[in-house]
Design an enzyme around this catalytic site. Structure first.
Site, PDB file in Angstrom:
ATOM      1  N   GLU A 137      44.806  48.704  34.917  1.00 52.68           N
ATOM      2  CA  GLU A 137      43.771  48.419  35.905  1.00 52.68           C
ATOM      3  C   GLU A 137      44.410  47.730  37.105  1.00 52.68           C
ATOM      4  O   GLU A 137      45.606  47.443  37.109  1.00 52.68           O
ATOM      5  CB  GLU A 137      42.662  47.545  35.293  1.00 52.68           C
ATOM      6  CG  GLU A 137      41.853  48.266  34.226  1.00 52.68           C
ATOM      7  CD  GLU A 137      40.768  47.403  33.609  1.00 52.68           C
ATOM      8  OE1 GLU A 137      40.574  46.273  34.092  1.00 52.68           O
ATOM      9  OE2 GLU A 137      40.124  47.848  32.660  1.00 52.68           O
ATOM     10  N   HIS A 149      33.102  42.835  42.845  1.00 52.62           N
ATOM     11  CA  HIS A 149      33.734  44.035  42.303  1.00 52.62           C
ATOM     12  C   HIS A 149      33.653  45.135  43.348  1.00 52.62           C
ATOM     13  O   HIS A 149      32.596  45.388  43.924  1.00 52.62           O
ATOM     14  CB  HIS A 149      33.042  44.481  41.009  1.00 52.62           C
ATOM     15  CG  HIS A 149      33.887  45.413  40.192  1.00 52.62           C
ATOM     16  ND1 HIS A 149      34.122  46.715  40.569  1.00 52.62           N
ATOM     17  CD2 HIS A 149      34.559  45.229  39.033  1.00 52.62           C
ATOM     18  CE1 HIS A 149      34.903  47.286  39.672  1.00 52.62           C
ATOM     19  NE2 HIS A 149      35.187  46.405  38.737  1.00 52.62           N
ATOM     20  N   ARG A 185      41.537  43.228  43.064  1.00 53.58           N
ATOM     21  CA  ARG A 185      40.147  43.487  43.459  1.00 53.58           C
ATOM     22  C   ARG A 185      39.792  42.947  44.833  1.00 53.58           C
ATOM     23  O   ARG A 185      39.031  43.570  45.571  1.00 53.58           O
ATOM     24  CB  ARG A 185      39.199  42.887  42.402  1.00 53.58           C
ATOM     25  CG  ARG A 185      39.185  43.687  41.118  1.00 53.58           C
ATOM     26  CD  ARG A 185      38.325  43.050  40.067  1.00 53.58           C
ATOM     27  NE  ARG A 185      38.304  43.887  38.877  1.00 53.58           N
ATOM     28  CZ  ARG A 185      37.786  43.500  37.714  1.00 53.58           C
ATOM     29  NH1 ARG A 185      37.253  42.298  37.606  1.00 53.58           N
ATOM     30  NH2 ARG A 185      37.788  44.312  36.683  1.00 53.58           N
ATOM     31  N   HIS A 245      30.538  39.939  41.010  1.00 53.10           N
ATOM     32  CA  HIS A 245      30.972  40.323  39.670  1.00 53.10           C
ATOM     33  C   HIS A 245      31.399  39.140  38.806  1.00 53.10           C
ATOM     34  O   HIS A 245      31.041  39.070  37.642  1.00 53.10           O
ATOM     35  CB  HIS A 245      32.138  41.307  39.792  1.00 53.10           C
ATOM     36  CG  HIS A 245      32.619  41.859  38.482  1.00 53.10           C
ATOM     37  ND1 HIS A 245      31.779  42.520  37.601  1.00 53.10           N
ATOM     38  CD2 HIS A 245      33.848  41.845  37.897  1.00 53.10           C
ATOM     39  CE1 HIS A 245      32.472  42.895  36.539  1.00 53.10           C
ATOM     40  NE2 HIS A 245      33.716  42.487  36.690  1.00 53.10           N
ATOM     41  N   ARG A 292      40.426  36.625  40.088  1.00 54.29           N
ATOM     42  CA  ARG A 292      40.736  36.976  38.696  1.00 54.29           C
ATOM     43  C   ARG A 292      41.422  38.332  38.603  1.00 54.29           C
ATOM     44  O   ARG A 292      40.962  39.317  39.181  1.00 54.29           O
ATOM     45  CB  ARG A 292      39.441  37.002  37.871  1.00 54.29           C
ATOM     46  CG  ARG A 292      39.636  37.477  36.435  1.00 54.29           C
ATOM     47  CD  ARG A 292      38.343  37.406  35.670  1.00 54.29           C
ATOM     48  NE  ARG A 292      37.362  38.373  36.117  1.00 54.29           N
ATOM     49  CZ  ARG A 292      37.201  39.590  35.602  1.00 54.29           C
ATOM     50  NH1 ARG A 292      37.988  40.003  34.625  1.00 54.29           N
ATOM     51  NH2 ARG A 292      36.262  40.392  36.046  1.00 54.29           N
TER      52      ARG A 292
END
Length: 565
Positions: free
Chosen positions: A134, A258, A307, A368, A403
């Site tokens: 990811e 997100h 992100r 998110h 994060r």
């Protein structure tokens, strides 16, 4: 650590009825996600009595919604050191390195313990746990279950383990229990919580639960914005209670939006369908309305950049092209692969009229994850004696300003286990004595002061103000406007609001919004999940610092800064 008084004042408790019942345990664990369940199960083996309380039912927390997976260096070619480096890069200079080291070194064994407990992760042809990639990761290290139902499988396994010991008098579960506020003794030690239980018999309405230690694992604050991937229960109750009690709250300004949330049209509010980053990990990519891949050349990882990088690129593209969304293209992956790898996402999209196998998916950023929260040390201890926190409501320092994908489930797992080791040792050493009940008046919020309730009819007003001024893009002007609007709401006569769960939730969102906006206004740079249009560049010379807020007994709010190496 310089300190500065803020103009902000916050109440110390919510207005609530005096407790009508009491109960006690050695430890109270609030929350039933991966952090709360792990902590409660491990504590049960080492203390006489654990009380686990959850807001609705056991499986309705944020853990069950986690699509992507859990990150850990399980591949022999991977290493904790590489996982650490990826995490530090994503955190943009504000991670606590020691906390990240604990996460990545202890993580693989904690995941293996989940497997031993019964969690069934997807396997490859050789029977090994299948690992994918990811955003922000340079290795395949994301373990998943059911394709895109990792959180639900982990939740199922932990609840099944809990069910096997339900008859054990050493653990009691109370569902439909909302934490109203924390209780403390004359020395300032946290020794319990006030709860509102929707039930029958003794545990009904507001009561007081006492313990040697309280562990908050209450999840995030996603409902503070108009659009979020969080479930409806994510109203920041544990964070807000800790804030009012005087706990140090750190990094609140770093909210992760997100990048790829299915765009359902202007005016759509509440929990929105998430298109997991894992879809891009398997080869999907972002395009604008003309079909151009705008992530190419922006970052070495392109569509798999961290992100915050992807979210900012989408927002910039939307501004430049005067549109409210971009598109995710997964069509080349094919229906068969998509249905096998992402069954839940495909079903959700199709139910809303979009087919990932044949359609471009309209996406836009939505709230998110909260990277900040109740500051803790490496043992999960907060700044208040007797109070612990883990999971999304905590701030261990692992995430810094942003994060890294799929580190959240791992953080809950690792630090819940650390708490479950620390508390029994402290009880044995006599550091956590038996709690002394407080007076009913004090437990009932008599010291709350004015403005301690905001009626639920104002919730959308709070959400719109936060989204407009302290949302994905912020400025001095926007945060000041939000702060003023929230202050007006806080000044409304509390007599217009009746105490109750919906009102308490809305008031929690208000208090957290005020604290978050204060920090967002002060941080004059762009870093991680904090984007300032008037200060678009990162500024390490001034802002390589972590900000915290604390509420004093006189209700004044103080902001402190701590420089990072």
């Amino acid at each position: 650590m310089p300190a500065a008084p803020a103009s902000l004042r916050l109440p110390r408790a919510l207005a609530a009825p005096a407790p009508g019942w009491t109960t006690s345990a050695d430890v109270i664990v609030v929350g039933s996600g991966i952090a709360g369940l792990t902590c409660a199960l491990r504590l049960r083996e080492r203390v006489d009595r654990v009380l686990l309380v959850t807001k609705t039912v056991l499986d309705e927390g944020s853990t069950a919604w986690a699509q992507g997976g859990i990150a850990a260096a399980l591949d022999p070619e991977d290493s904790p050191q590489e996982h650490l480096e990826d995490t530090l890069v994503a955190g943009v200079g504000l991670c606590d390195r020691a906390a990240v080291e604990a996460l990545v070194t202890e993580g693989p064994n904690r995941v293996r313990q989940l497997v031993a407990l019964g969690a069934e992760f997807d396997r490859d042809a050789e029977g090994e746990i299948k690992l994918t990639r990811e955003g922000g990761h340079h290795r395949d290290r994301i373990a998943h279950a059911g394709g895109d139902a990792t959180g639900r499988e982990i939740s199922r396994a932990l609840i099944a383990a809990l069910d096997r010991v339900r008859d054990d008098p050493g653990i009691e579960v109370v569902e439909h229990a909302l934490v109203v506020d924390l209780l403390d003794d004359d020395n300032g030690t946290i020794n319990g919580v006030t709860l509102h239980v929707i039930g029958e018999g003794q545990l009904d309405g507001v009561g007081a639960a006492y313990a040697r230690a309280v562990v908050l694992a209450t999840g995030g604050l996603g409902q503070i914005y108009t659009s979020t991937t969080n479930p409806p229960v994510a109203t920041g109750d544990g964070m807000a209670a800790a804030l009012r009690a005087g706990a140090r709250m750190t990094d609140l300004e770093f909210i992760q939006f997100h990048p790829t949330v299915l765009f359902l049209g202007e005016g759509s509010t509440g929990q929105q369908p998430l298109i997991s980053e894992a879809v891009r990990g398997e080869g999907a990519f972002l395009v604008d309305a003309a079909g151009n891949r705008f992530m190419q050349g922006r970052h070495e990882l392109a569509d798999l950049a961290p992100r915050d990088v992807v979210a900012r690129a989408i927002l910039q593209t939307m501004r430049e092209q005067d549109t409210d969304h971009v598109f995710l293209d997964a069509r080349h992956l094919g229906a068969e692969f998509l249905e096998e790898r992402f069954p839940s996402i495909v079903a959700s999209c199709r139910s809303l009229g979009f087919d990932p196998a044949t359609d471009l998916l309209p996406v836009a950023p939505a709230q998110h994850y909260a990277s900040g929260g109740i500051e803790t040390d490496l043992r999960g201890r907060s700044s208040l004696p007797g109070l612990y926190a883990c999971g999304e409501c905590s701030c261990t320092g692992v995430h810094g300003a942003n994060r890294l994908a799929s580190n959240s489930l791992l953080e809950g797992l690792v630090f819940a286990s650390r708490i479950a080791s620390d508390i029994p040792a402290r009880i044995a050493a006599g550091e956590l004595p038996e709690p002394q009940p407080v007076t009913p008046e004090r437990a009932g919020g008599a010291e709350a002061g004015p403005g301690a309730l905001l009626d639920n009819s104002q919730r959308l007003t709070v959400q719109r103000a936060m989204t407009a001024g302290s949302g994905p893009v912020r400025s001095a002007e926007s945060t000041a406007a939000t702060a003023a609007e929230l202050a007006d709401l806080a000044a409304l006569p509390p007599s217009t609001a009746e105490p109750g769960p919906k009102t308490w939730e809305t008031t929690n969102l208000l208090h957290l919004g005020q604290a978050l906006t204060e920090l967002a206004h002060r941080r004059e740079e762009t870093r991680g999940g904090h984007v300032r249009s008037d200060f678009p560049e990162r500024d390490d010379a001034r802002w390589l610092v972590r900000q915290s807020v604390t509420v004093s007994p006189d209700r004044t709010v103080t902001v402190t800064e701590r420089s990072m190496p």
